[in-house]
Design a protein around this motif. Structure first.
Motif, PDB file in Angstrom:
ATOM      1  N   ARG A 115       0.834  -1.207   0.000  1.00  0.00           N
ATOM      2  CA  ARG A 115       0.000   0.000   0.000  1.00  0.00           C
ATOM      3  C   ARG A 115       0.864   1.251   0.000  1.00  0.00           C
ATOM      4  O   ARG A 115       0.539   2.238   0.657  1.00  0.00           O
ATOM      5  CB  ARG A 115      -0.918   0.000   1.224  1.00  0.00           C
ATOM      6  N   ARG A 117       2.599   4.744  -1.088  1.00  0.00           N
ATOM      7  CA  ARG A 117       2.147   5.972  -1.724  1.00  0.00           C
ATOM      8  C   ARG A 117       3.329   6.938  -1.760  1.00  0.00           C
ATOM      9  O   ARG A 117       4.143   6.959  -0.855  1.00  0.00           O
ATOM     10  CB  ARG A 117       0.987   6.563  -0.922  1.00  0.00           C
ATOM     11  N   CYS A 118       3.401   7.736  -2.812  1.00  0.00           N
ATOM     12  CA  CYS A 118       4.507   8.685  -2.974  1.00  0.00           C
ATOM     13  C   CYS A 118       4.107  10.056  -2.439  1.00  0.00           C
ATOM     14  O   CYS A 118       3.040  10.571  -2.771  1.00  0.00           O
ATOM     15  CB  CYS A 118       4.883   8.787  -4.446  1.00  0.00           C
ATOM     16  N   SER A 119       4.981  10.648  -1.639  1.00  0.00           N
ATOM     17  CA  SER A 119       4.686  11.986  -1.112  1.00  0.00           C
ATOM     18  C   SER A 119       5.063  13.089  -2.104  1.00  0.00           C
ATOM     19  O   SER A 119       4.617  14.221  -1.953  1.00  0.00           O
ATOM     20  CB  SER A 119       5.401  12.207   0.220  1.00  0.00           C
ATOM     21  N   ASP A 122       2.086  12.195  -5.052  1.00  0.00           N
ATOM     22  CA  ASP A 122       0.799  11.826  -4.445  1.00  0.00           C
ATOM     23  C   ASP A 122       0.094  10.759  -5.281  1.00  0.00           C
ATOM     24  O   ASP A 122      -1.069  10.884  -5.626  1.00  0.00           O
ATOM     25  CB  ASP A 122      -0.094  13.053  -4.264  1.00  0.00           C
ATOM     26  N   LEU A 124      -0.283   6.343  -6.010  1.00  0.00           N
ATOM     27  CA  LEU A 124      -0.047   5.005  -5.475  1.00  0.00           C
ATOM     28  C   LEU A 124       1.129   4.364  -6.205  1.00  0.00           C
ATOM     29  O   LEU A 124       1.290   4.534  -7.410  1.00  0.00           O
ATOM     30  CB  LEU A 124      -1.286   4.130  -5.646  1.00  0.00           C
ATOM     31  N   CYS A 167       6.060   4.846  -9.071  1.00  0.00           N
ATOM     32  CA  CYS A 167       4.946   5.792  -8.961  1.00  0.00           C
ATOM     33  C   CYS A 167       5.012   6.620 -10.243  1.00  0.00           C
ATOM     34  O   CYS A 167       5.528   6.135 -11.249  1.00  0.00           O
ATOM     35  CB  CYS A 167       5.078   6.644  -7.705  1.00  0.00           C
ATOM     36  N   TRP A 188       8.524   7.389  -0.457  1.00  0.00           N
ATOM     37  CA  TRP A 188       7.311   6.582  -0.358  1.00  0.00           C
ATOM     38  C   TRP A 188       7.018   6.293   1.094  1.00  0.00           C
ATOM     39  O   TRP A 188       7.927   6.241   1.926  1.00  0.00           O
ATOM     40  CB  TRP A 188       7.495   5.265  -1.119  1.00  0.00           C
ATOM     41  N   GLY A 191       0.570   3.658   2.974  1.00  0.00           N
ATOM     42  CA  GLY A 191      -0.723   4.338   2.878  1.00  0.00           C
ATOM     43  C   GLY A 191      -1.807   3.715   3.730  1.00  0.00           C
ATOM     44  O   GLY A 191      -2.969   3.927   3.464  1.00  0.00           O
TER      45      GLY A 191
END
Length: 193
Positions: A115, A117-119, A122, A124, A167, A188, A191
């Motif tokens: 799960r 997620r890239c900051s 944004d 997945l 991502c 990452w 999430g």
């Protein structure tokens, strides 16, 4: 003396307007006229406005409003909150090859997080078992083609034991279980599961 007559005239006009909604003169005080209306009267007024709105629209066949009761709103809020409290993050975030088990990583069971997620973008993070990225993979290619496997397939090379992650802005391929902290390039995070 004139001021009191003006105030009485205002109160009388407010009373005649509010008689249609069921309010009496004792409900309307000088304090209420100055703008400090009690919460109970605000809720009552809002209910009346919503009733008028739904009555007007029901006759014309337009939008029909349905009022939610307080208990329905409270139940919906509790459902949303209970769903959010069941979600947990990985204890330590790992990425790993295709031989690594995927799922929630705890202090006892180390698993590759599924799960991510890239900051930065944004988005997945997608993973592809038994593939690694071709050296010609670049930012623009990922930005235009993520997460469609059919479009990404041209830059994925088959490699047993590897797992390719990407991502829309970063990509990496690994063949063993590694803590995400060791990969300084990617931003990452888990999430929640």
């Amino acid at each position: 003396m004139e001021e009191e007559d003006d105030i009485d005239a205002i109160l009388d006009s407010v009373e005649t307007i509010n008689n249609q909604t069921g309010m009496r003169r004792k409900d309307v005080s000088r304090k209420n006229i100055s703008g400090d209306i009690s919460k109970k009267s605000k809720i009552h007024d809002l209910s009346d406005i919503l009733d008028e709105f739904s009555d007007d629209d029901a006759g014309h066949g337009k939008l029909k409003c349905r009022k939610n009761t307080f208990s329905e709103v409270l139940a919906t809020k509790q459902d949303c909150m209970s769903g959010a409290t069941n979600l947990t993050k990985c204890f330590e975030v790992f990425i790993g090859g295709s031989c690594s088990e995927m799922g929630l990583s705890t202090s006892v069971n180390k698993r590759a997080c599924n799960r991510l997620r890239c900051s930065d973008c944004d988005f997945l993070v997608s993973s592809f078992d038994n593939y690694q990225w071709h050296p010609s993979t670049n930012y623009l290619f990922l930005r235009n083609n993520m997460p469609d496997y059919e479009r990404l397939h041209s830059k994925l090379m088959s490699k047993k034991g590897f797992r390719a992650y990407a991502c829309q802005c970063k990509w990496i391929a690994v063949n063993e279980l590694l803590p995400l902290q060791t990969q300084l390039d990617v931003k990452w995070f888990c999430g929640k599961h």
